[in-house]
Scaffold this motif. Structure first.
Motif, short mmCIF file in Angstrom:
data_model
loop_
_atom_site.label_atom_id
_atom_site.label_comp_id
_atom_site.label_asym_id
_atom_site.label_seq_id
_atom_site.Cartn_x
_atom_site.Cartn_y
_atom_site.Cartn_z
N VAL A 179 -91.33 70.71 -43.94
CA VAL A 179 -90.76 69.85 -42.91
C VAL A 179 -89.31 69.55 -43.27
O VAL A 179 -89.02 69.12 -44.39
N THR A 217 -90.80 71.79 -38.50
CA THR A 217 -91.69 72.34 -39.50
C THR A 217 -91.51 73.86 -39.50
O THR A 217 -91.66 74.51 -38.48
N ASP A 246 -92.56 76.34 -36.63
CA ASP A 246 -93.95 76.10 -36.28
C ASP A 246 -94.07 74.90 -35.36
O ASP A 246 -94.89 74.91 -34.44
N GLU A 247 -93.28 73.88 -35.59
CA GLU A 247 -93.37 72.66 -34.79
C GLU A 247 -92.01 71.96 -34.76
O GLU A 247 -91.29 71.95 -35.75
N ARG A 297 -90.88 76.87 -30.79
CA ARG A 297 -91.84 77.46 -31.70
C ARG A 297 -91.74 78.98 -31.67
O ARG A 297 -91.63 79.59 -30.62
N GLY A 336 -87.36 80.89 -42.39
CA GLY A 336 -88.72 80.66 -41.97
C GLY A 336 -88.85 80.75 -40.46
O GLY A 336 -87.87 80.97 -39.75
N ASP A 379 -92.55 77.62 -41.13
CA ASP A 379 -93.57 78.41 -41.81
C ASP A 379 -92.84 79.46 -42.64
O ASP A 379 -92.25 80.39 -42.11
N CYS A 380 -92.88 79.27 -43.95
CA CYS A 380 -92.22 80.20 -44.88
C CYS A 380 -93.29 80.95 -45.64
O CYS A 380 -93.73 80.53 -46.71
N TYR A 399 -95.83 75.59 -45.25
CA TYR A 399 -95.23 74.81 -44.18
C TYR A 399 -94.37 73.71 -44.77
O TYR A 399 -94.84 72.89 -45.55
#
Length: 127
Positions: free
Chosen positions: A75, A66, A56-57, A41, A53, A68-69, A73
């Motif tokens: 996947v 996942t 995140d996960e 992360r 991005g 974050d852009c 979010y």
């Protein structure tokens, strides 16, 4: 003699294919798997579609990540990740941060130069 030459030619072709195509591709796959095993992360990721991005996960059971852009979010399959850059925390420690006063004066000078450029444009349009 002709059969031996053709069999030897086929063996040489297979050896050529192995050393110049199959073996390098396997090395590249192993490097990619090692990179994906180190993903965590906060790392910056680039997908095979060149979408950038922040991780995140990471879901190891479903083999998804996942990203974050900019607040969105998304996947992706783990194999869709082409490149990983380390988290900014590690890079920020190596770079000396600017002092507050220096950063503030730099921002102020940028704003002043932008406003003077806008004034110059307005004067030239008025003529």
């Amino acid at each position: 003699m002709g059969q031996m030459a053709s069999i030897l030619f086929i063996v040489v072709m297979f050896a050529f294919l192995y050393f110049f195509m199959i073996r390098p591709q396997r090395k590249q796959q192993q490097q990619h798997q090692q990179m994906l095993s180190k993903i965590k992360r906060g790392d910056k990721a680039t997908t095979i579609g060149r979408l950038h991005g922040v991780v995140d996960e990471v879901n190891e059971t479903e083999k998804t990540v996942t990203l974050d852009c900019d607040g969105i979010y998304l996947v992706f399959d783990l194999n869709a990740v082409a490149k990983i850059s380390p988290a900014e925390d590690a890079q920020a420690k190596t770079v000396a941060p600017e002092s507050g006063a220096a950063a503030e004066s730099a921002a102020t000078s940028e704003v002043e130069s932008a406003s003077s450029a806008a004034d110059d444009n307005a004067d030239s349009e008025a003529k």
